[in-house]
Design an enzyme around this catalytic site. Structure first.
Site, mmCIF file in Angstrom:
data_model
loop_
_atom_site.group_PDB
_atom_site.id
_atom_site.type_symbol
_atom_site.label_atom_id
_atom_site.label_comp_id
_atom_site.label_asym_id
_atom_site.label_seq_id
_atom_site.Cartn_x
_atom_site.Cartn_y
_atom_site.Cartn_z
ATOM 1 N N LEU A 79 0.870 -1.173 0.000
ATOM 2 C CA LEU A 79 0.000 0.000 0.000
ATOM 3 C C LEU A 79 0.905 1.221 0.000
ATOM 4 O O LEU A 79 2.008 1.186 0.550
ATOM 5 C CB LEU A 79 -0.882 0.039 1.260
ATOM 6 N N ASP A 80 0.436 2.318 -0.601
ATOM 7 C CA ASP A 80 1.189 3.566 -0.536
ATOM 8 C C ASP A 80 1.459 3.913 0.919
ATOM 9 O O ASP A 80 0.664 3.601 1.811
ATOM 10 C CB ASP A 80 0.394 4.713 -1.172
ATOM 11 N N ARG A 81 2.556 4.622 1.148
ATOM 12 C CA ARG A 81 2.949 5.000 2.504
ATOM 13 C C ARG A 81 1.809 5.706 3.245
ATOM 14 O O ARG A 81 1.565 5.448 4.429
ATOM 15 C CB ARG A 81 4.177 5.916 2.440
ATOM 16 N N ASP A 82 1.087 6.587 2.565
ATOM 17 C CA ASP A 82 0.068 7.395 3.234
ATOM 18 C C ASP A 82 -1.329 6.773 3.196
ATOM 19 O O ASP A 82 -2.285 7.377 3.691
ATOM 20 C CB ASP A 82 0.041 8.795 2.635
ATOM 21 N N THR A 83 -1.452 5.596 2.602
ATOM 22 C CA THR A 83 -2.731 4.884 2.571
ATOM 23 C C THR A 83 -2.796 3.907 3.738
ATOM 24 O O THR A 83 -1.838 3.199 4.021
ATOM 25 C CB THR A 83 -2.891 4.100 1.248
#
Length: 252
Positions: A79-83
């Protein structure tokens, strides 16, 4: 003379020594576990793997589950870092092979939730189909919508459904049918509905007088073939900061 025809041995990963607080943190993220798999509810701000100089990625924190004579759990996807949201690991090599094969065969179904601005998409339900290409700007990587015949184009399709809307914002459910980097974020920005808090792709930092603390994108559910047969569905509860904004905006 070096013998020919012998395969190279892959270097074994070096164990990471974690602090008691780090061990407690990652153990507290577990939302499902059986002999084959383990699923975690990844918080926003934690890189899945290979972060930009970040020491404690989720991949490294998985050493908290390592046992003598057994492999530590392996990430099956990112997952994306900020997700935030559901992220799956395999506890054995056979499980990793099984899950990897079915993920490549597109038998994983992912469901996300996002807060977008300034309104719900039109129509309220549908699909965004737009090719994407990767662009490097310094040390940062971005994805851009591009013509499908562009030399670097990657096909991408995202289904969406409006769950609720309020003045200045809407809560969407999204199902990506392809797995391109930043796909949901770029697709929504391309139709003028960027995700709240998404600084990279034009998301608002305040909505209806309420500050947006981070990217409001959450991997809410994951459906996939289980190594023992059948289909497994794992859901991750909405994080408190995202739920607070949903409630404050009247999207609940």
């Amino acid at each position: 003379m070096k013998p020919r025809g012998q395969p190279k041995r892959r270097a074994e990963p070096v164990p990471i020594v974690l602090t008691p607080d780090e061990i407690a943190l990652v153990r507290g993220l577990v939302i499902y576990e059986d002999p084959h798999i383990m699923a975690l509810n990844k918080p926003s701000g934690l890189s899945s793997q290979g972060g930009r100089g970040q020491v404690n990625t989720l991949d490294e924190l998985l050493w908290a589950f390592a046992k003598p004579g057994k492999a530590r759990p392996r990430l099956i996807h990112r997952l994306d870092r900020d997700t935030s949201g559901v992220i799956l690991t395999a506890k054995t090599k056979p499980a990793a092979s099984f899950l990897g094969k079915h993920m490549m065969g597109r038998r994983f179904s992912k469901t996300y939730r996002a807060i977008v601005t300034p309104d719900a998409p039109e129509p309220a339900q549908g699909a965004i189909e737009a090719a994407l290409r990767r662009e490097e700007l310094g040390r940062e990587a971005y994805m851009r919508v591009c013509p499908p015949d562009h030399a670097d184009a990657e096909s991408a399709r995202t289904r969406y459904r409006t769950i609720s809307k309020a003045p200045g914002a809407a809560l969407l459910e999204l199902a990506p049918e392809t797995g391109r980097m930043h796909q949901i974020r770029v697709h929504l920005a391309s139709i003028g509905r960027p995700i709240a808090g998404d600084v990279r792709y034009g998301g608002a930092l305040a909505v209806g007088g309420h500050a947006v603390p981070r990217l409001m994108l959450h991997a809410a559910a994951l459906s996939f073939p289980h190594p023992e047969g059948g289909t497994k569905v794992i859901e991750a509860p909405t994080p408190a900061d995202m739920q607070k904004l949903i409630d404050s905006l009247g999207l609940g």
